[in-house]
Design a protein around this motif. Structure first.
Motif, short mmCIF file in Angstrom:
data_model
loop_
_atom_site.label_atom_id
_atom_site.label_comp_id
_atom_site.label_asym_id
_atom_site.label_seq_id
_atom_site.Cartn_x
_atom_site.Cartn_y
_atom_site.Cartn_z
N GLN A 251 0.91 -1.29 -0.13
CA GLN A 251 -0.31 -0.29 -0.44
C GLN A 251 0.81 1.05 -0.43
O GLN A 251 0.60 2.35 -0.82
N ASP A 252 1.36 1.63 0.75
CA ASP A 252 2.59 2.66 0.83
C ASP A 252 3.57 2.86 -0.38
O ASP A 252 3.62 3.46 -1.21
N ARG A 253 3.88 1.44 -1.38
CA ARG A 253 4.03 1.53 -2.64
C ARG A 253 3.59 2.71 -4.06
O ARG A 253 3.57 2.60 -4.28
N ILE B 169 0.78 4.19 -3.09
CA ILE B 169 0.79 5.59 -2.53
C ILE B 169 2.01 6.04 -3.43
O ILE B 169 2.12 7.11 -3.56
N LEU B 170 3.26 5.90 -2.85
CA LEU B 170 4.08 6.41 -3.27
C LEU B 170 4.22 6.51 -5.38
O LEU B 170 4.14 7.41 -5.64
N LEU B 171 4.08 5.31 -5.71
CA LEU B 171 3.64 5.37 -7.21
C LEU B 171 2.56 6.00 -7.56
O LEU B 171 3.24 6.95 -9.52
N LYS B 172 1.91 6.43 -7.09
CA LYS B 172 1.02 7.35 -7.55
C LYS B 172 0.97 9.13 -6.90
O LYS B 172 0.87 9.93 -7.96
N ARG B 173 1.69 9.19 -5.89
CA ARG B 173 2.23 10.87 -6.10
C ARG B 173 3.22 10.34 -7.07
O ARG B 173 3.72 11.87 -7.71
N LEU B 174 4.12 9.86 -7.32
CA LEU B 174 5.01 10.33 -8.41
C LEU B 174 4.62 10.34 -9.75
O LEU B 174 5.00 10.72 -10.35
N SER B 175 3.78 9.43 -10.12
CA SER B 175 2.82 9.56 -11.67
C SER B 175 1.59 10.73 -11.34
O SER B 175 2.24 11.53 -12.56
N ASP C 12 2.59 14.21 -9.83
CA ASP C 12 4.56 14.46 -10.53
C ASP C 12 4.73 15.02 -11.33
O ASP C 12 4.41 16.07 -12.28
#
Length: 122
Positions: free
Chosen positions: A46-48, A50-56, A58
């Motif tokens: 789930q953390d990964r 969320i991180l990928l969602k933020r990165l995409s 950006d």
């Protein structure tokens, strides 16, 4: 051959609780451990995500910004092309008339305009 299979099937219930590393814990305890491992793994995933969602997100914003910048540059280039084509048409008419006074006036005005633009942008 069948007797060996029967012996193996009879032995398997006897050794269900023993593994290579020692005695296996009770099924309810191992089930709880499996659940905890699954929960930790899911939290990590789930953390990964969320991180990928933020990165995409950006990356999407950056691409949109660059697209707008490129559109503005394209529009500026189109307007510059129009100005240059008009200037070239004027030069053609001056060179066709072969009037030295007119050519001098055109070159001088072009030089003055260039210097003014140079000082304004500097």
């Amino acid at each position: 051959m069948n007797s060996r299979r029967d012996v193996r099937t009879n032995r398997s219930p006897l050794f269900d609780g023993i593994e290579e590393g020692g005695i296996r814990a009770s099924s309810s305890y191992s089930h709880e451990i499996d659940e905890q491992d699954n929960e930790r793994a899911m939290e990590g995933l789930q953390d990964r995500v969320i991180l990928l969602k933020r990165l995409s997100g950006d990356i999407h914003e950056e691409v949109e910004t660059h697209n707008h910048m490129l559109d503005r540059m394209g529009n500026d280039m189109d307007s510059s092309r129009g100005l240059l084509s008009g200037t070239m048409d004027r030069f053609k008419t001056v060179f066709e008339t072969k009037s030295s006074r007119r050519m001098f006036t055109l070159v001088a005005s072009f030089l003055v305009i260039f210097l003014v633009v140079y000082y304004l942008t500097r």
